[in-house]
Design a protein around this motif. Structure first.
Motif, short mmCIF file in Angstrom:
data_model
loop_
_atom_site.label_atom_id
_atom_site.label_comp_id
_atom_site.label_asym_id
_atom_site.label_seq_id
_atom_site.Cartn_x
_atom_site.Cartn_y
_atom_site.Cartn_z
N VAL A 185 0.94 -1.13 -0.01
CA VAL A 185 -0.01 -0.09 -0.17
C VAL A 185 0.95 1.21 -0.09
N VAL A 186 0.73 2.06 -0.89
CA VAL A 186 1.42 3.17 -1.27
C VAL A 186 0.73 4.38 -0.63
N PRO A 187 1.22 5.33 0.35
CA PRO A 187 0.40 6.51 0.77
C PRO A 187 0.35 7.74 -0.33
N ASP A 188 -0.81 8.20 -0.43
CA ASP A 188 -0.91 9.56 -1.30
C ASP A 188 0.28 10.46 -1.18
N SER A 233 3.21 12.34 4.29
CA SER A 233 2.97 12.73 5.75
C SER A 233 2.78 11.78 6.62
N SER A 234 2.12 10.39 5.95
CA SER A 234 1.91 9.29 6.80
C SER A 234 3.43 8.50 6.96
N LEU A 235 4.46 9.06 6.23
CA LEU A 235 5.68 8.27 6.49
C LEU A 235 6.37 9.01 7.49
#
Length: 154
Positions: A104-107, A110-112
């Protein structure tokens, strides 16, 4: 005659044989693909149009290019016979089924980063309302003392 003088001709004839053989294999594969078409199959023409096969004739194919719109094409104009999943994905925009193995790759990034990362204050005295003005080299007053619109007659 010498074998050395015949060697270039032998190599040339061999290369021509191999090229025609591979072209013939491609033509046979394309003909077999066109013969495997059935009504209801999604196809792509050599012009890049996606359609559904309605009827198959001797040398022609009737394609439904839009709901209720039928067109007759030559069998040779069919570039590819598509699988149902691929046709629906391309034409109807249906997403592929997500597999559990796919990461799953975040858009956004910021979530990283850390969840509660400290915010950096870039203002000088901690006053966030006062931003430094940028000097672009222009002043508000004209250099020659005249305002805009005044003629400079001498």
């Amino acid at each position: 005659m010498n074998l050395v003088t015949l060697l270039p001709f032998i190599v040339l004839i061999g290369a021509m044989f191999l090229m025609t053989r591979s072209a013939k294999k491609k033509q046979q594969a394309a003909a077999q693909m066109r013969n495997e078409m059935t009504p209801g199959t999604g196809v792509r023409t050599i012009g890049g149009m996606y359609a559904t096969v309605k009827e198959i004739g001797e040398d022609t194919v009737t394609l439904e290019v839009a709901p209720g719109v039928h067109a007759i094409y030559a069998k040779n104009s069919i570039g590819a016979v598509l699988e149902d999943e691929e046709y629906n994905r391309i034409v109807h925009g249906l997403p592929d089924a997500l597999t559990d193995d796919a990461p799953v790759v975040p858009d956004d990034a910021s979530s990283l980063t850390e969840a509660e990362s400290p915010k950096t204050d870039l203002s000088k005295d901690g006053d966030a309302d006062e931003t430094p003005k940028l000097d672009l080299g222009k002043s508000d007053e004209p250099k020659d003392g005249k305002s805009d619109g005044e003629a400079g007659a001498k």
